[in-house]
Design a protein around this motif. Structure first.
Motif, PDB file in Angstrom:
ATOM      1  N   VAL A  86       0.859  -1.191   0.000  1.00 58.77           N
ATOM      2  CA  VAL A  86       0.000   0.000   0.000  1.00 58.77           C
ATOM      3  C   VAL A  86       0.890   1.234   0.000  1.00 58.77           C
ATOM      4  CG1 VAL A  86      -1.825   1.255   1.183  1.00 58.77           C
ATOM      5  CG2 VAL A  86      -1.792  -1.254   1.264  1.00 58.77           C
ATOM      6  N   GLU A  87       0.623   2.141  -0.941  1.00 58.66           N
ATOM      7  CA  GLU A  87       1.417   3.366  -1.099  1.00 58.66           C
ATOM      8  C   GLU A  87       0.597   4.575  -0.708  1.00 58.66           C
ATOM      9  OE1 GLU A  87       2.432   6.844  -3.946  1.00 58.66           O
ATOM     10  OE2 GLU A  87       0.644   5.583  -3.852  1.00 58.66           O
ATOM     11  N   ASN A  88       1.214   5.496   0.041  1.00 53.97           N
ATOM     12  CA  ASN A  88       0.554   6.750   0.378  1.00 53.97           C
ATOM     13  C   ASN A  88       1.622   7.738   0.825  1.00 53.97           C
ATOM     14  OD1 ASN A  88      -1.552   8.694   1.296  1.00 53.97           O
ATOM     15  ND2 ASN A  88      -2.883   6.899   1.105  1.00 53.97           N
ATOM     16  N   VAL A  89       1.200   8.954   1.141  1.00 59.04           N
ATOM     17  CA  VAL A  89       2.125   9.969   1.629  1.00 59.04           C
ATOM     18  C   VAL A  89       2.486   9.667   3.082  1.00 59.04           C
ATOM     19  CG1 VAL A  89       1.344  11.766   0.055  1.00 59.04           C
ATOM     20  CG2 VAL A  89       0.193  11.471   2.259  1.00 59.04           C
ATOM     21  N   PRO A  90       3.666  10.089   3.549  1.00 58.57           N
ATOM     22  CA  PRO A  90       4.034   9.821   4.946  1.00 58.57           C
ATOM     23  C   PRO A  90       3.042  10.356   5.965  1.00 58.57           C
ATOM     24  CG  PRO A  90       5.974  10.478   3.701  1.00 58.57           C
ATOM     25  CD  PRO A  90       4.799  10.676   2.792  1.00 58.57           C
ATOM     26  N   ASP A  91       2.376  11.481   5.649  1.00 55.38           N
ATOM     27  CA  ASP A  91       1.428  12.062   6.600  1.00 55.38           C
ATOM     28  C   ASP A  91       0.221  11.165   6.859  1.00 55.38           C
ATOM     29  OD1 ASP A  91       2.771  14.335   7.295  1.00 55.38           O
ATOM     30  OD2 ASP A  91       1.902  15.569   5.720  1.00 55.38           O
ATOM     31  N   VAL A 124      10.317  11.888   6.431  1.00 59.91           N
ATOM     32  CA  VAL A 124      10.918  12.061   5.115  1.00 59.91           C
ATOM     33  C   VAL A 124      12.413  12.261   5.279  1.00 59.91           C
ATOM     34  CG1 VAL A 124       8.806  13.060   4.185  1.00 59.91           C
ATOM     35  CG2 VAL A 124      10.574  14.568   5.092  1.00 59.91           C
ATOM     36  N   TYR A 125      13.128  12.030   4.183  1.00 58.30           N
ATOM     37  CA  TYR A 125      14.583  12.174   4.207  1.00 58.30           C
ATOM     38  C   TYR A 125      14.978  13.645   4.232  1.00 58.30           C
ATOM     39  CZ  TYR A 125      19.364  12.427   2.553  1.00 58.30           C
ATOM     40  OH  TYR A 125      20.688  12.732   2.440  1.00 58.30           O
ATOM     41  N   GLY A 126      16.025  13.955   4.965  1.00 60.15           N
ATOM     42  CA  GLY A 126      16.570  15.309   4.959  1.00 60.15           C
ATOM     43  C   GLY A 126      17.578  15.502   6.052  1.00 60.15           C
ATOM     44  N   VAL A 127      18.785  15.925   5.687  1.00 58.95           N
ATOM     45  CA  VAL A 127      19.844  16.128   6.673  1.00 58.95           C
ATOM     46  C   VAL A 127      19.494  17.268   7.619  1.00 58.95           C
ATOM     47  CG1 VAL A 127      22.275  16.750   6.978  1.00 58.95           C
ATOM     48  CG2 VAL A 127      21.608  15.211   5.112  1.00 58.95           C
ATOM     49  N   ARG A 139      10.371  12.064  -4.305  1.00 58.39           N
ATOM     50  CA  ARG A 139       8.987  11.647  -4.064  1.00 58.39           C
ATOM     51  C   ARG A 139       8.953  10.832  -2.775  1.00 58.39           C
ATOM     52  NH1 ARG A 139       4.947  12.741  -7.165  1.00 58.39           N
ATOM     53  NH2 ARG A 139       2.941  11.657  -7.036  1.00 58.39           N
ATOM     54  N   PRO A 140       8.918  11.508  -1.630  1.00 61.59           N
ATOM     55  CA  PRO A 140       8.869  10.780  -0.358  1.00 61.59           C
ATOM     56  C   PRO A 140       7.513  10.115  -0.184  1.00 61.59           C
ATOM     57  CG  PRO A 140       8.672  13.147   0.013  1.00 61.59           C
ATOM     58  CD  PRO A 140       8.945  12.966  -1.447  1.00 61.59           C
ATOM     59  N   ARG A 141       7.532   8.827   0.105  1.00 65.63           N
ATOM     60  CA  ARG A 141       6.302   8.084   0.258  1.00 65.63           C
ATOM     61  C   ARG A 141       6.416   7.075   1.405  1.00 65.63           C
ATOM     62  NH1 ARG A 141       4.411  11.629  -2.081  1.00 65.63           N
ATOM     63  NH2 ARG A 141       3.011  11.656  -3.879  1.00 65.63           N
ATOM     64  N   MET A 142       5.248   6.683   1.901  1.00 65.18           N
ATOM     65  CA  MET A 142       5.141   5.613   2.881  1.00 65.18           C
ATOM     66  C   MET A 142       4.570   4.388   2.175  1.00 65.18           C
ATOM     67  SD  MET A 142       2.745   5.447   6.308  1.00 65.18           S
ATOM     68  CE  MET A 142       1.215   5.516   5.341  1.00 65.18           C
ATOM     69  N   TYR A 143       5.194   3.240   2.404  1.00 69.31           N
ATOM     70  CA  TYR A 143       4.706   1.980   1.853  1.00 69.31           C
ATOM     71  C   TYR A 143       4.499   1.012   3.012  1.00 69.31           C
ATOM     72  CZ  TYR A 143       6.661   4.015  -2.416  1.00 69.31           C
ATOM     73  OH  TYR A 143       6.960   4.852  -3.455  1.00 69.31           O
ATOM     74  N   VAL A 144       3.318   0.397   3.059  1.00 68.52           N
ATOM     75  CA  VAL A 144       3.045  -0.613   4.067  1.00 68.52           C
ATOM     76  C   VAL A 144       3.081  -1.966   3.362  1.00 68.52           C
ATOM     77  CG1 VAL A 144       1.549  -1.354   5.938  1.00 68.52           C
ATOM     78  CG2 VAL A 144       1.567   1.053   5.245  1.00 68.52           C
ATOM     79  N   ILE A 145       4.014  -2.808   3.764  1.00 68.28           N
ATOM     80  CA  ILE A 145       4.229  -4.105   3.136  1.00 68.28           C
ATOM     81  C   ILE A 145       3.660  -5.188   4.051  1.00 68.28           C
ATOM     82  CG2 ILE A 145       5.920  -5.591   1.990  1.00 68.28           C
ATOM     83  CD1 ILE A 145       5.972  -2.677   1.004  1.00 68.28           C
ATOM     84  N   PHE A 146       2.691  -5.947   3.547  1.00 63.68           N
ATOM     85  CA  PHE A 146       2.083  -7.049   4.299  1.00 63.68           C
ATOM     86  C   PHE A 146       2.494  -8.383   3.661  1.00 63.68           C
ATOM     87  CE2 PHE A 146      -0.815  -3.448   4.708  1.00 63.68           C
ATOM     88  CZ  PHE A 146      -1.205  -3.465   6.040  1.00 63.68           C
ATOM     89  N   TRP A 147       2.812  -9.357   4.476  1.00 67.52           N
ATOM     90  CA  TRP A 147       3.039 -10.719   3.995  1.00 67.52           C
ATOM     91  C   TRP A 147       2.468 -11.694   5.026  1.00 67.52           C
ATOM     92  CZ3 TRP A 147       6.587  -7.578   6.213  1.00 67.52           C
ATOM     93  CH2 TRP A 147       7.310  -8.060   7.297  1.00 67.52           C
TER      94      TRP A 147
END
Length: 486
Positions: A129-134, A237-240, A184-192
């Protein structure tokens, strides 16, 4: 071994394009509510069955059972970029409702529940499942994340599944090929399924970078400890400087040095041969805010001054969003959105140019000088010379360049007008992120290694003595985040 996939909320087909790069994958079914998106998807993937429908109204039995479900529920009302709170749909000051409830926002966020409905019936072997981090903070303002936590549990019960939440910027998805040329910062929920082989997250989600002490290494993702984030409860999200996580060298000798991952630049997606007027030639001056950003970039990206003019590196400006006003074209584009092209490019006359190496701490060199060390990737670009900012050329990006930055194939055809095309591109999943995540899951499902390219353009094989060849395996073990939901 054939692995089948359903693509819900498929859009124009970025996730499908990426999945099909993995050998043995067949996308059986794709569904979306947008007619022009489905037309585009069907044109480019004629062997896939398609359904143009409001998925919330579709009975899951309508679609065939597959091994994998990829779902990209609507993200518009999860992101803070819309200027509203991240709550469950509430905001102050409705026109008719006394509490100002935003029904459209609630319906948009409720598309997440369609994943659970389809999982209940089909019991997929794996779900992405793909969505924005928020989206992680979906819930009422007084209990942020409450709705999301319940949603994850509702999906996990139907496998039953183990799961892991992954935060990944597409420019860092480089395992089975190059990363994207846009952020393109995204959140992915991986189910198995519980008891099945877990995906090898370390193999697939660690980009390369150059440690000052150890050279090319596979980096480890490290989350900062803040009020809303910690290594035990990652999010962000990524960022120094402004992000919630960074990448570090896995070696202890350098005290886990913070390292920027290798990325591709926007310049690789831009066609500098397209016509563009100089700023001084415009009959109607650019608006003040645009000129302010262009002038700020001019001051920052001039490499050297020669006589009355300066050598200028191509740079991009962001008209809205993106988190900055300008960035060099050697960096990835900021996030592309569905609301319109928000990127412009500024560059000097390409007829008078210097050679710019893209790697390390290089500076511009005249074209009469010997070319610096060549690597397995195109690491050199042409930069121009201008006496003044008014001599620089400026134009907005075109949809084809935006699609290229999102890693759509060059022969991909978009069916629709310009605005519809931009909307499809801005809503899409970057193909390289889908490629890597589906490849990771397929490897776990089949028990067969999905071979990664031994000499891919995404890997840092170089003849440059300052960037030694990377090891094929991680140089040190990296503590991994355990599976959730167990």
């Amino acid at each position: 071994m054939l692995v089948t996939m359903t693509d819900l909320f498929c859009g124009a087909g970025g996730s499908t394009c990426g999945a099909l790069q993995i050998p043995g994958v067949r996308v059986v079914m794709a569904a979306n509510h947008s007619r022009h998106a489905i037309n585009t998807h069907q044109h480019n993937h004629p062997t896939t069955d398609h359904d143009c429908a409001d998925i919330s109204q579709v009975v899951p039995t309508r679609y065939p059972r597959t091994d994998i479900l990829w779902g990209s529920p609507e993200c518009t009302h999860h992101t803070r970029a819309r200027g509203k709170k991240r709550g469950h749909g509430e905001f102050d000051g409705g026109l008719f409702a006394t509490d100002g409830t935003d029904e459209a926002a609630i319906r948009s966020r409720a598309t997440m529940h369609d994943i659970a409905r389809f999982a209940e019936h089909h019991r997929y072997r794996a779900i992405i499942v793909e969505n924005v981090p928020d989206a992680r903070w979906w819930g009422p303002e007084e209990a942020p994340g409450f709705a999301f936590d319940n949603w994850v549990r509702s999906v996990a019960l139907w496998g039953p599944y183990d799961y892991r939440i992954v935060y990944l910027d597409s420019c860092h998805a480089q395992a089975a090929g190059p990363g994207s040329r846009s952020r393109r910062p995204r959140m992915y929920v991986i189910f198995w399924r519980k008891g099945d082989r877990a995906p090898d997250f370390d193999k697939w989600l660690r980009p390369y970078g150059v440690c000052p002490r150890h050279g090319w290494v596979r980096l480890m993702q490290c989350f900062e400890r803040t009020r809303v984030c910690s290594p035990e409860r990652p999010w962000g999200v990524y960022g120094v400087k402004t992000g919630q996580y960074v990448y570090r060298c896995p070696r202890v000798e350098c005290r886990h040095q913070v390292v920027e991952p290798q990325v591709r630049g926007a310049a690789e997606a831009i066609d500098f041969t397209l016509p563009a007027r100089t700023i001084g030639e415009r009959s109607r001056p650019l608006v003040a805010n645009t000129m302010r950003k262009i002038r700020a970039g001019w001051e920052k990206y001039r490499q050297a001054v020669r006589g009355e003019g300066a050598v200028i590196e191509p740079y991009m400006i962001e008209l809205h969003g993106g988190g900055s006003s300008h960035r060099p074209a050697t960096a990835p584009m900021s996030t592309l959105t569905a609301g319109g092209i928000n990127h412009g490019v500024v560059y000097a006359d390409p007829a008078v140019h210097d050679l710019l190496p893209y790697y390390g701490n290089s500076s511009a060199q005249p074209v009469t000088a010997p070319m610096p060390t060549l690597t397995t990737r195109d690491r050199h670009g042409l930069i121009g010379y201008a006496v003044s900012l008014e001599e620089c050329r400026y134009r907005m990006l075109i949809p084809r360049e935006a699609a290229r930055a999102m890693e759509f194939p060059e022969d991909f055809v978009f069916l629709g007008d310009r605005d519809q095309t931009i909307e499809m591109i801005g809503n899409a999943v970057t193909t390289n992120a889908a490629r890597d995540l589906v490849g990771m899951v397929v490897e776990a499902l089949t028990g067969e290694d999905v071979s990664l390219p031994a000499n891919s353009s995404s890997l840092p094989v170089s003849a440059d003595p300052e960037t030694p060849q990377a090891a094929a395996q991680p140089t040190a073990s990296v503590p991994s985040i355990p599976a959730q939901g167990s």
